[in-house]
Write a protein that holds these residues in place. Structure first.
Motif, PDB file in Angstrom:
ATOM      1  N   GLN A   1      32.149  33.122  36.984  1.00 33.94           N
ATOM      2  CA  GLN A   1      31.560  34.432  37.274  1.00 33.94           C
ATOM      3  C   GLN A   1      32.536  35.333  38.027  1.00 33.94           C
ATOM      4  O   GLN A   1      32.702  36.503  37.685  1.00 33.94           O
ATOM      5  CB  GLN A   1      30.270  34.248  38.078  1.00 33.94           C
TER       6      GLN A   1
ATOM      7  N   GLU B   1      34.089  38.864  36.768  1.00 30.61           N
ATOM      8  CA  GLU B   1      34.013  40.085  37.573  1.00 30.61           C
ATOM      9  C   GLU B   1      35.393  40.696  37.761  1.00 30.61           C
ATOM     10  O   GLU B   1      35.569  41.911  37.674  1.00 30.61           O
ATOM     11  CB  GLU B   1      33.382  39.782  38.940  1.00 30.61           C
TER      12      GLU B   1
ATOM     13  N   TRP C   1      32.557  38.445  29.981  1.00 30.87           N
ATOM     14  CA  TRP C   1      31.666  38.588  31.143  1.00 30.87           C
ATOM     15  C   TRP C   1      30.223  38.259  30.792  1.00 30.87           C
ATOM     16  O   TRP C   1      29.474  37.755  31.614  1.00 30.87           O
ATOM     17  CB  TRP C   1      31.790  39.978  31.771  1.00 30.87           C
TER      18      TRP C   1
ATOM     19  N   LEU D   1      27.005  37.387  33.220  1.00 33.95           N
ATOM     20  CA  LEU D   1      26.813  38.740  33.759  1.00 33.95           C
ATOM     21  C   LEU D   1      26.135  39.610  32.700  1.00 33.95           C
ATOM     22  O   LEU D   1      26.220  39.333  31.511  1.00 33.95           O
ATOM     23  CB  LEU D   1      28.160  39.348  34.139  1.00 33.95           C
TER      24      LEU D   1
ATOM     25  N   ASN E   1      25.415  44.497  35.979  1.00 35.63           N
ATOM     26  CA  ASN E   1      26.487  43.991  36.846  1.00 35.63           C
ATOM     27  C   ASN E   1      27.794  44.727  36.537  1.00 35.63           C
ATOM     28  O   ASN E   1      28.528  45.129  37.431  1.00 35.63           O
ATOM     29  CB  ASN E   1      26.704  42.495  36.637  1.00 35.63           C
TER      30      ASN E   1
END
Lengths: 158, 58
Positions: free
Chosen positions: A138, A142, B4, B9, B13
């Motif tokens: 994750q 990001e 992602w 996500l 996000n």
């Protein structure tokens, strides 16, 4: 053409009128708003170029109705008087309606002249180091988003 | 599918990260005002028998 004619026979007169009205519209009613500012509110413009996840595309009057999700990048608005405005959008949606009206809704948007080129480059370096220190999937994802956005920012600020 | 999305996500996000970075890349005179929008405040008060019991802020 023959197929088109047989198609039109299937349409009711009301549907046919709607099609014709859209088909001959020479202007588009454009609305562009973000969380921080309203840029256009129902103004008539010539063309709008938008970056989206389904690719970057230009919108002219008579565009086919479409929904798309915005990718961080520059939206170019070609105004009636010939001027071009370039606005960076973070994310959001673009809606093109049957009556040729277009709405862009963004989370954050600023004219490209308000972007600081050195700050953008700094963000790119920061997100690259964020990626190399990412501990899990994750955090990695990001950081990859951050790199993508800062690359777009650097490009827009040039 | 984008990386992602595979990592769990969603676009909300994504949008949040993107908006945050755009605010940070603004010229310094505009930045201060833009960064104020980053904060979000939530105040939760639990009520029992018509009386507020506990208030917590996030």
């Amino acid at each position: 053409m023959a197929a088109m004619r047989s198609m039109s026979r299937l349409l009711t007169s009301r549907a046919l009128n709607t099609t014709i009205r859209r088909g001959y519209a020479e202007e588009m009613n454009f609305t562009f708003a973000a969380g921080n500012q309203v840029f256009y509110d129902g103004k008539s413009v010539k063309q709008v170029d938008v970056p989206s996840f389904s690719g970057s595309f230009g919108i002219l009057p008579k565009h086919v109705p479409t929904l798309a999700v915005l990718k961080p990048g520059v939206v170019s608005v070609y105004e009636e008087d010939g001027g071009v405005k370039k606005i960076f959008v973070s994310s959001g949606t673009v809606t093109i309606n049957e009556d040729s009206s277009v709405q862009i809704l963004a989370e954050e948007a600023h004219p490209i002249e308000n972007i600081d080129a050195s700050a953008a480059r700094e963000l790119l370096t920061k997100s690259q180091s964020q990626l190399s220190s990412a501990a899990n999937d994750q955090a990695k994802a990001e950081a990859e988003i951050a790199i993508e956005v800062s690359e777009a920012l650097v490009k827009a600020a040039e | 599918m984008s990386a992602w999305r595979q990592a769990g996500l969603n676009y909300i996000n994504y949008s949040k990260i993107s908006a945050k970075l755009l605010r940070q890349a603004l010229k310094s005179d505009l930045k201060a005002d833009a960064l104020k929008r980053e904060a979000s405040h939530l105040k939760v008060t639990k009520w029992e028998d018509g009386k507020p019991i506990k208030t917590s802020e996030y």
